[in-house]
Scaffold this motif. Sequence first.
Motif, mmCIF file in Angstrom:
data_model
loop_
_atom_site.group_PDB
_atom_site.id
_atom_site.type_symbol
_atom_site.label_atom_id
_atom_site.label_comp_id
_atom_site.label_asym_id
_atom_site.label_seq_id
_atom_site.Cartn_x
_atom_site.Cartn_y
_atom_site.Cartn_z
ATOM 1 N N GLY A 1 1.159 -1.477 -0.047
ATOM 2 C CA GLY A 1 0.357 0.225 0.407
ATOM 3 C C GLY A 1 0.738 0.923 0.097
ATOM 4 O O GLY A 1 0.525 2.112 -0.915
ATOM 5 N N PHE A 2 1.623 1.469 0.843
ATOM 6 C CA PHE A 2 2.833 2.163 0.692
ATOM 7 C C PHE A 2 3.755 2.492 -0.812
ATOM 8 O O PHE A 2 3.495 3.526 -1.150
ATOM 9 N N LYS A 3 4.014 1.682 -1.213
ATOM 10 C CA LYS A 3 4.488 1.534 -2.715
ATOM 11 C C LYS A 3 3.628 2.032 -3.123
ATOM 12 O O LYS A 3 4.211 3.029 -4.636
ATOM 13 N N LEU A 4 2.591 1.738 -3.139
ATOM 14 C CA LEU A 4 1.397 1.609 -4.104
ATOM 15 C C LEU A 4 0.814 4.186 -4.240
ATOM 16 O O LEU A 4 0.752 4.195 -5.050
ATOM 17 N N GLY A 5 1.230 4.401 -2.590
ATOM 18 C CA GLY A 5 0.629 5.329 -2.456
ATOM 19 C C GLY A 5 1.833 6.112 -3.362
ATOM 20 O O GLY A 5 2.085 7.454 -3.635
ATOM 21 N N ARG A 6 3.262 5.473 -2.977
ATOM 22 C CA ARG A 6 4.439 6.488 -3.350
ATOM 23 C C ARG A 6 4.459 6.306 -4.770
ATOM 24 O O ARG A 6 4.927 7.716 -5.789
ATOM 25 N N ASN B 1 -10.408 2.126 -7.700
ATOM 26 C CA ASN B 1 -12.106 3.311 -7.001
ATOM 27 C C ASN B 1 -11.943 4.228 -6.213
ATOM 28 O O ASN B 1 -9.963 4.615 -6.148
ATOM 29 N N SER B 2 -12.044 5.622 -6.381
ATOM 30 C CA SER B 2 -11.801 6.883 -5.505
ATOM 31 C C SER B 2 -11.144 6.570 -4.705
ATOM 32 O O SER B 2 -10.220 6.826 -4.253
ATOM 33 N N GLN B 3 -11.852 5.594 -3.661
ATOM 34 C CA GLN B 3 -11.893 5.198 -2.109
ATOM 35 C C GLN B 3 -10.478 4.537 -2.113
ATOM 36 O O GLN B 3 -9.304 5.094 -1.393
ATOM 37 N N LEU B 4 -10.301 3.600 -3.135
ATOM 38 C CA LEU B 4 -8.843 3.264 -3.140
ATOM 39 C C LEU B 4 -7.631 3.815 -3.566
ATOM 40 O O LEU B 4 -6.343 3.666 -3.084
ATOM 41 N N LEU B 5 -7.629 4.697 -3.991
ATOM 42 C CA LEU B 5 -7.007 5.537 -4.710
ATOM 43 C C LEU B 5 -6.459 6.545 -3.631
ATOM 44 O O LEU B 5 -5.367 6.264 -3.289
ATOM 45 N N LEU B 6 -7.213 7.115 -2.720
ATOM 46 C CA LEU B 6 -7.745 8.508 -1.542
ATOM 47 C C LEU B 6 -6.312 7.520 -0.414
ATOM 48 O O LEU B 6 -5.354 7.944 0.248
ATOM 49 N N LYS B 7 -7.101 6.019 -0.471
ATOM 50 C CA LYS B 7 -6.598 4.921 1.007
ATOM 51 C C LYS B 7 -5.046 5.181 0.297
ATOM 52 O O LYS B 7 -3.931 5.019 1.063
ATOM 53 N N PHE C 1 0.994 6.322 2.000
ATOM 54 C CA PHE C 1 2.282 7.191 2.152
ATOM 55 C C PHE C 1 2.555 8.185 2.574
ATOM 56 O O PHE C 1 3.703 8.670 2.909
ATOM 57 N N THR C 2 1.255 9.437 2.833
ATOM 58 C CA THR C 2 1.634 10.482 2.932
ATOM 59 C C THR C 2 1.600 11.141 4.260
ATOM 60 O O THR C 2 2.089 11.381 5.615
ATOM 61 N N GLY C 3 0.822 9.354 4.909
ATOM 62 C CA GLY C 3 0.955 9.323 6.529
ATOM 63 C C GLY C 3 1.314 8.949 7.476
ATOM 64 O O GLY C 3 2.301 8.855 8.747
ATOM 65 N N THR C 4 2.871 8.465 6.343
ATOM 66 C CA THR C 4 4.475 7.987 6.777
ATOM 67 C C THR C 4 4.897 8.597 6.369
ATOM 68 O O THR C 4 6.607 8.296 7.569
ATOM 69 N N LEU C 5 4.944 9.912 5.967
ATOM 70 C CA LEU C 5 5.619 11.283 6.183
ATOM 71 C C LEU C 5 5.704 11.673 7.990
ATOM 72 O O LEU C 5 5.582 12.544 8.217
ATOM 73 N N ILE C 6 6.200 10.987 8.322
ATOM 74 C CA ILE C 6 7.015 11.917 9.686
ATOM 75 C C ILE C 6 8.426 11.821 10.502
ATOM 76 O O ILE C 6 9.449 11.426 9.758
#
Length: 357
Positions: free
Chosen positions: A59-64, A176-182, A187-192
């Motif tokens: 999921g992280f890799k997809l978000g990135r 779908n758009s929900q999975l796109l946003l998730k 990715f952005t939620g792990t930018l710590i």
Amino acid sequence: MKIKLLVFAAGLLFIAGVNTFSGLADNAFNTGDTVLFKTPENFPSPVYTFQGNPLTLNGFKLGRELFYDPILSKDRSISCANCHQQFAAFAQLDHPVSHGVDDCLGTRNTPALFNLAWQQEFMWDGGVNHIEVSPLNALTSDCEMANNLPEIVDRLKKSDKYIALFQQAFHTTDINSQLLLKALTQFTGTLISANAKYDKVMRHEEGAQFDSEEAAGYTLFKAKCAACHREPLFTDLSYRSNGLDTRSDDAGRDTITHQDADHGLFKVPSLRNVEVSGPYMHDGRFDNLAQVLEHYNAGMASPDNLDPLFKPATKPGITLSMQEQTQLTAFLKTLTDHEFLTDPAFQDTHKNNEQYE
């Protein structure tokens, strides 16, 4: 160069609250010694905990991948990363306001992206109240990516690459758009950002200490700045007027609340990585920290709703001598998290010709 992302067997652990969430077996992972989501020991518990959006390596890799892909914009010319540059703490160094498709310039400065899991509201005016929908503003704004969700989803569904990546991340090819946003949130939620010199001093790490100017600046900061820029996030997440204009051209928080008392109020930004995240203020009017400090010292206007903290008996602002400004700047530079700014896990894998496995 190949960088291995190691997957922990334990559940996602939030150190601050010592809470584990059952059923999230592969949710905490790292690259080398860098943990992508584990609450820093000097941080409070996060607001967003990935419940309902279990954090996984895929999921992280997809978000990135989505974050760095211009496929999301109307004309496929810009990506999220065009306005959110890692070396600038995922703010935008080269423009005072957002710069979108067709060279369109927005009206507000691009906010930095880090420690988003500790926020309940997003944007300068707090117009978005959930991290998972925060990308919608940029994706659909005519002056940013100028696209729409049906078009984006259609493009992804026609991409063999994304069909495979969504299958790996969410075990479905029904994009779908929900999975796109998730995925973007994973990715952005792990930018710590929590490994600046300041953090190491606070954690009493071996060899970490402020020099005399930094220490003096920290004392000044606690006396004159910490009411709004509260440690350890260096923001209290409130909305305030800091006297930029007698009457702001941008309604600010009033856009959301429709209360004149909120006219020209903007969210207090975090001072973490402030050394590298200019230009400053909601409209990017200040190019450097010296200009910011001089504004507080002698340049503040007096709107009717100027924050009470800036209303001493004599003149609005925070009196700062040149020596104090130098000391404060020295301290503010201890908030620069160089590890975060260069972490390869957050980089564009194609641009750097790196593969994450």
